[in-house]
Design an enzyme around this catalytic site. Structure first.
Site, mmCIF file in Angstrom:
data_model
loop_
_atom_site.group_PDB
_atom_site.id
_atom_site.type_symbol
_atom_site.label_atom_id
_atom_site.label_comp_id
_atom_site.label_asym_id
_atom_site.label_seq_id
_atom_site.Cartn_x
_atom_site.Cartn_y
_atom_site.Cartn_z
ATOM 1 N N VAL A 176 0.845 -1.199 0.000
ATOM 2 C CA VAL A 176 0.000 0.000 0.000
ATOM 3 C C VAL A 176 0.880 1.248 0.000
ATOM 4 O O VAL A 176 1.730 1.435 0.870
ATOM 5 C CB VAL A 176 -0.945 0.012 1.222
ATOM 6 N N LYS A 177 0.647 2.090 -0.990
ATOM 7 C CA LYS A 177 1.452 3.296 -1.184
ATOM 8 C C LYS A 177 0.781 4.474 -0.487
ATOM 9 O O LYS A 177 -0.371 4.811 -0.780
ATOM 10 C CB LYS A 177 1.605 3.553 -2.680
#
Length: 219
Positions: free
Chosen positions: A86-87
């Site tokens: 997850v960015k």
């Protein structure tokens, strides 16, 4: 050093994977839009398609900028595939989200990092990766490679597990310099990776070998 490809183009990802040197993929909303991928359902389906090509580590970026929104989106992205990272943007609520996801065992990539102080916050919050944008710093006359060197030194000094992921890598020399100063990962367009193949002496040497073989074979 790990090689990630910075794209949402499936053909480019397949080409990099088939080359045998690809370790992961990074994407963002701009790259998705470039491929004409719009709408939440289509975006999630595209992330899944990317995950089906590569072995691991596909960075998928949240759009929300508030803590609750980032947590909600991040959980949805993480459900797509175990390969998803997850960015999260380097903002105050982003740091809180990094800490939350670390506690949940969800890998994160802290993006839009432009200072060693930001990188230090990300590491303390438990980010899996931190992404300094070296090309964008070069654009404003700041040495992006110097920032990579600073972050690597800080992380090594204090033993942080966060990996330094050099982003906004514009050309093959950027990549080589990142390797020299100890970046754990680079993410870049396919042309930067394939650019490492090129050398005039390789081309001329191969041409000579083939000419000599043809001559010896009487061709």
């Amino acid at each position: 050093m790990k090689f990630f490809i910075d794209t949402a183009n499936l053909d480019e990802i397949r080409e990099a994977y088939d080359l045998g040197v690809l370790d992961g993929v990074t994407t963002n909303p701009s790259l998705m839009a470039k491929e004409g991928i719009t709408g939440d359902e289509n975006v999630r389906a595209h992330y899944k398609a990317i995950c089906d090509i590569v072995d691991d580590k596909v960075s998928a970026e949240v759009i929300s900028t508030d803590f609750e929104g980032m947590i909600r989106e991040g959980k949805e992205l993480a459900k797509i595939d175990d390969k998803i990272v997850v960015k999260i943007p380097m903002i105050k609520d982003g740091v809180k989200a990094l800490k939350y996801f670390h506690g949940e065992g969800i890998r994160t990539n802290c993006t839009l990092v432009f200072s060693s102080g930001q990188a230090l916050l990300a590491a303390k919050a438990g980010a899996s990766y931190v992404s300094p944008f070296i090309g964008r710093l070069d654009d404003i006359s700041f040495d992006g490679l110097e920032l990579i060197e600073q972050i690597v030194h800080i992380y090594q000094t204090y033993g942080y597990a966060t990996e330094v992921l050099a982003a906004s890598v514009r050309h093959s020399m950027h990549l080589i310099k990142c390797a020299e100063i100890g970046a754990d990962v680079v993410t870049c367009p396919l042309k930067v990776i394939t650019g490492l193949l090129k050398h005039p002496l390789t081309d001329s040497g191969l041409a000579q070998f083939l000419a000599d073989h043809a001559k010896a074979a009487g061709k």
